[in-house]
Design a protein around this motif. Structure first.
Motif, PDB file in Angstrom:
ATOM      1  N   THR A  68      -6.543  -5.126  -1.538  1.00 29.33           N
ATOM      2  CA  THR A  68      -8.162  -4.994  -1.386  1.00 29.33           C
ATOM      3  C   THR A  68      -8.629  -6.481  -2.360  1.00 29.33           C
ATOM      4  OG1 THR A  68      -8.173  -2.835  -1.266  1.00 29.33           O
ATOM      5  CG2 THR A  68      -9.911  -3.806  -2.169  1.00 29.33           C
ATOM      6  N   HIS A  93       0.776  -1.357   0.004  1.00 29.52           N
ATOM      7  CA  HIS A  93       0.144   0.183   0.129  1.00 29.52           C
ATOM      8  C   HIS A  93       1.041   1.214  -0.058  1.00 29.52           C
ATOM      9  CE1 HIS A  93      -0.421   1.893   4.320  1.00 29.52           C
ATOM     10  NE2 HIS A  93       0.897   1.672   3.979  1.00 29.52           N
ATOM     11  N   ASN A 108      -1.588  -5.748  -8.066  1.00 33.25           N
ATOM     12  CA  ASN A 108      -1.659  -4.151  -7.811  1.00 33.25           C
ATOM     13  C   ASN A 108      -1.818  -3.405  -9.251  1.00 33.25           C
ATOM     14  OD1 ASN A 108      -0.912  -3.642  -5.183  1.00 33.25           O
ATOM     15  ND2 ASN A 108       1.061  -4.255  -5.121  1.00 33.25           N
ATOM     16  N   GLU A 118      -4.071   3.736  -0.483  1.00 38.86           N
ATOM     17  CA  GLU A 118      -4.137   3.263  -1.733  1.00 38.86           C
ATOM     18  C   GLU A 118      -3.763   1.602  -1.381  1.00 38.86           C
ATOM     19  OE1 GLU A 118      -3.429   5.483  -5.480  1.00 38.86           O
ATOM     20  OE2 GLU A 118      -2.128   6.399  -3.956  1.00 38.86           O
ATOM     21  N   CYS A 119      -4.455   0.586  -1.717  1.00 38.09           N
ATOM     22  CA  CYS A 119      -4.200  -0.847  -1.259  1.00 38.09           C
ATOM     23  C   CYS A 119      -4.873  -1.521  -2.461  1.00 38.09           C
ATOM     24  CB  CYS A 119      -4.446  -1.053  -0.057  1.00 38.09           C
ATOM     25  SG  CYS A 119      -4.197  -2.734   0.359  1.00 38.09           S
ATOM     26  N   PRO A 120      -4.444  -1.458  -3.702  1.00 40.41           N
ATOM     27  CA  PRO A 120      -5.059  -2.130  -4.827  1.00 40.41           C
ATOM     28  C   PRO A 120      -5.076  -3.628  -4.685  1.00 40.41           C
ATOM     29  CG  PRO A 120      -3.193  -1.110  -5.748  1.00 40.41           C
ATOM     30  CD  PRO A 120      -3.293  -0.423  -4.127  1.00 40.41           C
ATOM     31  N   GLY A 161      -5.413  -3.667 -10.171  1.00 39.48           N
ATOM     32  CA  GLY A 161      -6.200  -2.827  -9.321  1.00 39.48           C
ATOM     33  C   GLY A 161      -6.187  -1.176  -9.255  1.00 39.48           C
ATOM     34  N   SER A 162      -4.846  -1.209  -9.501  1.00 39.80           N
ATOM     35  CA  SER A 162      -4.634   0.375  -9.962  1.00 39.80           C
ATOM     36  C   SER A 162      -5.186   0.834 -11.158  1.00 39.80           C
ATOM     37  CB  SER A 162      -3.035   0.525 -10.050  1.00 39.80           C
ATOM     38  OG  SER A 162      -2.465   0.306  -8.827  1.00 39.80           O
ATOM     39  N   THR A 203      -3.312   4.337  -7.965  1.00 35.39           N
ATOM     40  CA  THR A 203      -4.615   3.996  -8.404  1.00 35.39           C
ATOM     41  C   THR A 203      -5.227   5.134  -9.348  1.00 35.39           C
ATOM     42  OG1 THR A 203      -5.823   4.725  -6.432  1.00 35.39           O
ATOM     43  CG2 THR A 203      -5.292   2.523  -6.539  1.00 35.39           C
ATOM     44  N   GLY A 246      -9.206   0.176  -4.305  1.00 34.24           N
ATOM     45  CA  GLY A 246      -8.340   0.176  -3.120  1.00 34.24           C
ATOM     46  C   GLY A 246      -8.145   1.349  -2.524  1.00 34.24           C
ATOM     47  N   ARG A 247      -8.724   2.509  -2.796  1.00 35.58           N
ATOM     48  CA  ARG A 247      -8.779   3.886  -1.992  1.00 35.58           C
ATOM     49  C   ARG A 247      -9.546   3.673  -0.994  1.00 35.58           C
ATOM     50  NH1 ARG A 247      -8.756   8.755  -6.599  1.00 35.58           N
ATOM     51  NH2 ARG A 247      -7.037   8.012  -7.850  1.00 35.58           N
TER      52      ARG A 247
END
Length: 398
Positions: A276, A180, A243, A271-273, A246-247, A203, A252-253
């Protein structure tokens, strides 16, 4: 006197390195844990030596971080206050562990960190030090010096000619690893203020994400994700791939006001794409493979486990105890989950497992050919309602 400093190259630890040299007249060894910060590590060694470090040790801990810290946390379903996936919290015990190892190797008797006096990280670092090396002394500059805040640090850095990645206009405190990136300070200290769009580094804005959804399949074995779209991958490769996915789709926000261990509410943007996606998919395969009572009992313990990580008790006996229990629950959490990624959202399209506890013969709304006798439900309901009927009769009779 020799000090090993947990060093990131950011504002705080850059100022701290110079301050330690000036204040203690000691040899300072800068240690930076490579946890997947990527470009943030460029030029770090030269910068640390320019600031006065006798050496700068950078160790690539990314694989250990994902395999031995992130994955166990995912197996446990950890999430703090139902929102935060603990990206910063879970990195601190590994950094502290390696910092202690370097101190032993280099013959240092002092450890130092850049955590602020109001934050959780000071607790996380020092609890880990206490568990792993109670004999080593700890220096916490934010609890010793006269600087009042980040503006003072920026002024000191400018006066000393220290290159820093922040300014008075953008004084954000950031922490990044492969799981993240977090943001605090600046305009984010107003919980009513929307985060500026140029804040986010990983992201895409969900509104600007692709108009076409993307469908992926994740394979799990004993609670660990081991493959994407039919291709087996190592944990680090999986997290990097997720990542990127997801980004691209704005996943992941998180923007939360959380309760710090020290008693202060703070606002953090994360931010953890990939994390998540992993957390969501893991839960989906569990719905198919975990026994009801095991799931409910495990779920009741997730807040405690998450709190232990958040508060810095990774190396505590109670965390080890809970981890062993959670891992025991994962023996048959294997199978495939199919997900749709679209403009910041995750949707489950399907899940399957050779250990599925879902029995269509029992679940069907049509005839189950004797697999379930509806008449049994009468006695079941009657027994479970007995105390309720007893209470009602007693209260109505008064």
């Amino acid at each position: 006197m020799k000090i090993v400093l947990a060093y990131s190259g950011g504002l705080d630890t850059s100022v701290i390195l110079r301050w330690l040299k000036q204040t203690y007249e000691a040899e300072v060894i800068a240690f930076c844990a490579d946890l997947g910060q990527e470009e943030e590590l460029q030029g770090l060694e030269a910068k640390a030596q320019k600031l006065g470090a006798s050496k700068c040790i950078i160790e690539d801990l990314t694989r250990e971080f994902v395999s031995d810290y992130v994955y166990p946390m995912i197996r446990a379903g950890a999430i703090y206050e139902n929102q935060y996936l603990l990206g910063t919290s879970i990195a601190r015990p590994l950094i502290a562990k390696k910092q202690v190892e370097i101190a032993r190797r280099e013959g240092a008797d002092y450890l130092a960190h850049g955590a602020t006096a109001k934050g959780n990280d000071q607790v996380r670092f020092e609890l880990a030090y206490a568990a792993l090396a109670p004999d080593l002394k700890v220096i916490s500059p934010w609890r010793e010096w006269n600087f009042k805040g980040r503006e003072d640090l920026i002024a000191f850095a400018q006066k000393q000619g220290i290159e820093i990645p922040v300014s008075r206009e953008k004084p954000y405190s950031m922490d990044r690893n492969i799981l993240h990136i977090s943001y605090e300070s600046g305009v984010l200290e107003d919980p009513w203020q929307e985060p500026p769009q140029d804040l986010f580094r990983l992201t895409k804005n969900p509104e600007e994400a692709p108009d076409c959804p993307e469908i992926i399949e994740l394979e799990f074995e004993k609670g660990n994700c081991v493959g994407i779209n039919g291709e087996k991958k190592e944990p680090v490769e999986i997290l990097r791939s997720l990542n990127a996915l997801g980004s691209r789709h704005g996943i992941g926000r998180v923007d939360i006001v959380e309760n710090r261990f020290v008693g202060i509410k703070s606002r953090g943007v994360y931010e953890c794409p990939g994390g998540t996606i992993l957390h969501f998919a893991h839960r989906q395969i569990e719905t198919l493979t975990l026994d009801r009572e095991v799931m409910h009992l495990r779920d009741s313990l997730i807040p405690k486990y998450s709190e232990l990580i958040y508060n810095g008790f990774w190396f505590s006996p109670e965390r080890y105890f809970l981890q062993s229990a959670f891992d025991q629950s994962q023996h048959f959490v294997s199978g495939v989950v199919r997900l749709k990624l679209y403009k910041g959202h995750l949707t489950t399209l399907g899940r399957k497992s050779p250990y599925s506890l879902y029995n269509p013969k029992l679940a069907t709304m049509e005839s189950d050919q004797g697999a379930y006798d509806p008449k049994d439900a009468t006695g079941f309901i009657r027994l479970n309602s007995l105390r309720l009927r007893t209470i009602a009769s007693s209260q109505q009779g008064k």
